[in-house]
Design a protein around this motif. Structure first.
Motif, PDB file in Angstrom:
ATOM      1  N   ALA A  13      -8.372  -7.335  35.901  1.00  0.00           N
ATOM      2  CA  ALA A  13      -8.636  -8.773  35.995  1.00  0.00           C
ATOM      3  C   ALA A  13      -9.687  -9.198  34.969  1.00  0.00           C
ATOM      4  CB  ALA A  13      -9.094  -9.129  37.408  1.00  0.00           C
ATOM      5  N   VAL A  14     -10.711  -8.362  34.788  1.00  0.00           N
ATOM      6  CA  VAL A  14     -11.729  -8.649  33.766  1.00  0.00           C
ATOM      7  C   VAL A  14     -11.096  -8.625  32.380  1.00  0.00           C
ATOM      8  CG1 VAL A  14     -13.840  -7.809  32.663  1.00  0.00           C
ATOM      9  CG2 VAL A  14     -13.644  -7.798  35.159  1.00  0.00           C
ATOM     10  N   GLY A  15     -10.227  -7.632  32.143  1.00  0.00           N
ATOM     11  CA  GLY A  15      -9.545  -7.556  30.842  1.00  0.00           C
ATOM     12  C   GLY A  15      -8.693  -8.786  30.578  1.00  0.00           C
ATOM     13  N   GLY A  16      -7.997  -9.259  31.609  1.00  0.00           N
ATOM     14  CA  GLY A  16      -7.192 -10.469  31.443  1.00  0.00           C
ATOM     15  C   GLY A  16      -8.039 -11.687  31.151  1.00  0.00           C
ATOM     16  N   THR A  17      -9.202 -11.786  31.807  1.00  0.00           N
ATOM     17  CA  THR A  17     -10.117 -12.900  31.552  1.00  0.00           C
ATOM     18  C   THR A  17     -10.629 -12.869  30.120  1.00  0.00           C
ATOM     19  OG1 THR A  17     -10.809 -12.880  33.879  1.00  0.00           O
ATOM     20  CG2 THR A  17     -12.249 -14.012  32.311  1.00  0.00           C
ATOM     21  N   THR A  33      -3.727 -20.808  23.800  1.00  0.00           N
ATOM     22  CA  THR A  33      -4.446 -19.936  24.742  1.00  0.00           C
ATOM     23  C   THR A  33      -3.460 -18.998  25.433  1.00  0.00           C
ATOM     24  OG1 THR A  33      -6.104 -21.660  25.136  1.00  0.00           O
ATOM     25  CG2 THR A  33      -5.934 -19.890  26.765  1.00  0.00           C
ATOM     26  N   PRO A  34      -3.709 -17.663  25.353  1.00  0.00           N
ATOM     27  CA  PRO A  34      -2.723 -16.674  25.846  1.00  0.00           C
ATOM     28  C   PRO A  34      -2.764 -16.476  27.357  1.00  0.00           C
ATOM     29  CG  PRO A  34      -4.606 -15.545  24.911  1.00  0.00           C
ATOM     30  CD  PRO A  34      -4.862 -17.011  24.699  1.00  0.00           C
ATOM     31  N   ALA A  35      -2.479 -17.523  28.132  1.00  0.00           N
ATOM     32  CA  ALA A  35      -2.489 -17.399  29.589  1.00  0.00           C
ATOM     33  C   ALA A  35      -1.314 -16.555  30.080  1.00  0.00           C
ATOM     34  CB  ALA A  35      -2.456 -18.785  30.226  1.00  0.00           C
ATOM     35  N   PHE A  91       2.283  -9.155  21.722  1.00  0.00           N
ATOM     36  CA  PHE A  91       3.306  -9.070  20.673  1.00  0.00           C
ATOM     37  C   PHE A  91       4.472 -10.019  20.980  1.00  0.00           C
ATOM     38  CE2 PHE A  91       7.208  -7.240  18.921  1.00  0.00           C
ATOM     39  CZ  PHE A  91       6.862  -7.134  17.574  1.00  0.00           C
ATOM     40  N   PHE A  92       4.871 -10.080  22.253  1.00  0.00           N
ATOM     41  CA  PHE A  92       6.045 -10.877  22.596  1.00  0.00           C
ATOM     42  C   PHE A  92       5.714 -12.308  23.025  1.00  0.00           C
ATOM     43  CE2 PHE A  92       7.819  -6.559  23.275  1.00  0.00           C
ATOM     44  CZ  PHE A  92       8.941  -6.670  22.473  1.00  0.00           C
ATOM     45  N   GLN A  93       4.505 -12.546  23.525  1.00  0.00           N
ATOM     46  CA  GLN A  93       4.197 -13.846  24.107  1.00  0.00           C
ATOM     47  C   GLN A  93       3.156 -14.660  23.336  1.00  0.00           C
ATOM     48  OE1 GLN A  93       5.659 -15.277  26.666  1.00  0.00           O
ATOM     49  NE2 GLN A  93       6.962 -13.566  27.261  1.00  0.00           N
ATOM     50  N   VAL A 145      -7.908 -14.103  27.720  1.00  0.00           N
ATOM     51  CA  VAL A 145      -7.797 -15.562  27.673  1.00  0.00           C
ATOM     52  C   VAL A 145      -8.974 -16.174  26.916  1.00  0.00           C
ATOM     53  CG1 VAL A 145      -7.784 -17.663  29.067  1.00  0.00           C
ATOM     54  CG2 VAL A 145      -6.421 -15.681  29.780  1.00  0.00           C
ATOM     55  N   ALA A 146     -10.173 -15.684  27.213  1.00  0.00           N
ATOM     56  CA  ALA A 146     -11.366 -16.256  26.596  1.00  0.00           C
ATOM     57  C   ALA A 146     -11.385 -16.037  25.084  1.00  0.00           C
ATOM     58  CB  ALA A 146     -12.619 -15.651  27.234  1.00  0.00           C
ATOM     59  N   THR A 147     -11.097 -14.824  24.631  1.00  0.00           N
ATOM     60  CA  THR A 147     -11.111 -14.553  23.191  1.00  0.00           C
ATOM     61  C   THR A 147      -9.956 -15.258  22.495  1.00  0.00           C
ATOM     62  OG1 THR A 147      -9.893 -12.495  23.622  1.00  0.00           O
ATOM     63  CG2 THR A 147     -12.288 -12.332  23.387  1.00  0.00           C
ATOM     64  N   GLY A 148      -8.809 -15.376  23.180  1.00  0.00           N
ATOM     65  CA  GLY A 148      -7.688 -16.102  22.597  1.00  0.00           C
ATOM     66  C   GLY A 148      -8.012 -17.577  22.418  1.00  0.00           C
TER      67      GLY A 148
END
Length: 513
Positions: A102-106, A121-123, A51-53, A109-112
């Motif tokens: 960590a999997v959720g963060g990956t 890309t939402p890094a 939402f913020f980034q 990024v991948a879906t973004g």
């Protein structure tokens, strides 16, 4: 069929009180609470981060957030984080939570990246969301763990087990589980030779391993605990096969009393399970660091706590005009007699009244004394004790080296005189304002819990263990302070009453009775 003693109406009533359906509902309820906490934590973390980034369109941000949330929860489930054997060790649980996040963060990024351009890309949201999610999930699960422990101490959510073996180690295991319900177990019966002798003769029992499933069904047990020193390798194999075939959980205790699981490694030989035990040799600089932490923390906290101490001193003087500070004669490091400071919470002549209130003692099996309704405690003293404000003067003892922030509970000379040689080893560490026993079994009336936890601390001390104790202490003090100011609630008395109802099955070691 092997005959057995049912142990009287009390055990039959206790067995019938909890049906299989009730146990299953309790387990499902606990898992639902864990899942709800995980869902709320990861949803808040990933949702706020996006939402913020996020630089993606709102609809794509929502989709990316959902992908991260679902993937995190799926991995949490896949890693067994709703299984009790995984959750029983908090460090293992935390490591798996970090892996899932960590999997959720990956996935975020991948879906973004797939749903937008490379520049969007939402890094940053992935990193920030992962940090927040890790803190929230681990924090909520830690709070859930403490809550469950307190409920088990009151007799709820206990798993009924049958012990396999009938030697001294089995008796010690039985006493530990019976005296410390906060561990989550209730002993329903025992299987082994000579079951008509020893402390279990009044409990449901069987002599033959073949009757193990029948006994478990009789007492409503969900699992068994094999005591390694009480059975042969062939008997262990038979018990494991019979138990697993009957759908029972199997746990094995190798008899390594006083060794933390963090020091044990699996080192199989030719496919057979063998355990490697790491030596406990903390570096010298760890002790120096512990002392440095004590000095810095005390130096900072003493001036910060001064206003609270001043207010408490005024209230103590106004109540009975007596002295504010109580100099407590105790046994310090290496058995040296010394004095530590406390705010006075009892009437001035409390020591002379002790013999008249011995019958109020709730501590069982040893020389310790504690009474929830001690008539010697003043009105302001009850509040000071509940909030641990009475122990703030001990920061001066920490600064001067008589005490440490964390260590075994100090003992008075009368208590220490009753300790055996092994328990005297606890004095190799400075007595602490808080300790492992205070955070894990403060309200447990059993002396065996006090003895076991103090020795576990001494034999397995580390800076990490001290940190965990400090965090748990902050939580426990906060909970007690809230309960102290809430009217009409006295969970402590209920807990003591339930614990006092548990029989002491064998003589407590470490004390001259």
């Amino acid at each position: 069929m092997t005959s057995f003693n049912r142990g009287g109406a009390a055990y039959i009533a206790d067995r019938d009180r909890v049906s299989d359906a009730t146990r299953n509902r309790s387990e499902r309820s606990l898992r639902r609470q864990l899942f709800a906490g995980d869902l709320a934590a990861v949803s808040l973390a990933w949702g706020l981060a996006m939402f913020f980034q996020s630089q993606l369109r709102p609809d794509r941000s929502v989709a990316v957030s959902l992908a991260a949330i679902v993937s995190t929860l799926v991995v949490i489930k896949f890693l067994g984080l709703y299984q009790s054997w995984v959750c029983s060790e908090f460090s293992r649980q935390a490591a798996r939570i970090i892996m899932a996040i960590a999997v959720g963060g990956t996935v975020l990024v991948a879906t973004g990246w797939l749903s937008g351009d490379i520049a969007a890309t939402p890094a940053a949201p992935a990193i920030e969301g992962a940090l927040v999610a890790a803190v929230l999930v681990i924090g909520l699960r830690w709070r859930f763990r403490r809550w469950l422990k307190s409920k088990r101490a009151e007799g709820y959510f206990l798993q009924t087990v049958v012990l396999v073996g009938t030697n001294e180690d089995t008796a010690a295991m039985w006493q530990m589980l019976s005296d410390e319900p906060e561990l989550g177990y209730k002993v329903g019966g025992v299987v082994g030779k000579h079951v008509d002798e020893g402390p279990w003769r009044d409990m449901p029992h069987r002599s033959a391993l073949a009757d193990l499933p029948e006994l478990c069904e009789e007492v409503g047990a969900e699992g068994v605990i094999l005591v390694g020193s009480a059975v042969t390798a062939a008997e262990s194999a038979t018990a494991v096969q019979v138990s697993l075939a009957s759908g029972l959980h199997v746990q094995f205790w190798p008899g390594l009393a006083g060794v933390l699981s963090s020091r044990i490694r699996t080192a199989p030989v030719s496919g057979l399970p063998m355990l490697y035990i790491e030596a406990h040799r903390p570096p010298v600089w760890h002790m120096w660091t512990k002392r440095a932490i004590d000095i810095v923390a005390a130096a900072v906290l003493i001036p910060l706590s001064a206003p609270v101490l001043l207010a408490a001193a005024v209230l103590i003087r106004l109540e009975d005009k007596g002295p504010v500070i109580y100099r407590h004669a105790v046994i310090g490091r290496y058995g040296v007699h010394t004095e530590v400071l406390k705010l006075r919470t009892m009437v001035p002549n409390a020591a002379q009244m002790l013999d008249r209130i011995e019958e109020l003692n709730e501590r069982k099996g040893g020389p310790l004394f504690k009474a929830a309704n001690d008539p010697r405690v003043t009105k302001i003293g009850h509040l000071l004790r509940a909030t641990s404000i009475d122990e703030l003067p001990q920061l001066w003892d920490v600064l001067t080296g008589r005490m440490s922030l964390v260590g075994p509970r100090f003992a008075v000379p009368k208590e220490a005189a009753e300790f055996d040689e092994e328990l005297q080893r606890r004095t190799v560490m400075r007595p602490g304002i808080t300790g492992l026993w205070q955070t894990e079994a403060r309200d447990n009336p059993s002396f065996s819990a006090y003895r076991r936890l103090d020795l576990v601390y001494v034999d397995n001390w580390s800076l990490g263990l001290d940190l965990a104790i400090i965090v748990n202490t902050a939580h426990a003090v906060s909970v007690r302070a809230v309960k102290a100011v809430l009217p009409g609630r006295n969970h402590h008395k209920e807990k003591v009453a339930r614990a006092a109802a548990v029989p002491s099955l064998v003589k407590t070691p470490g004390v001259k009775l």
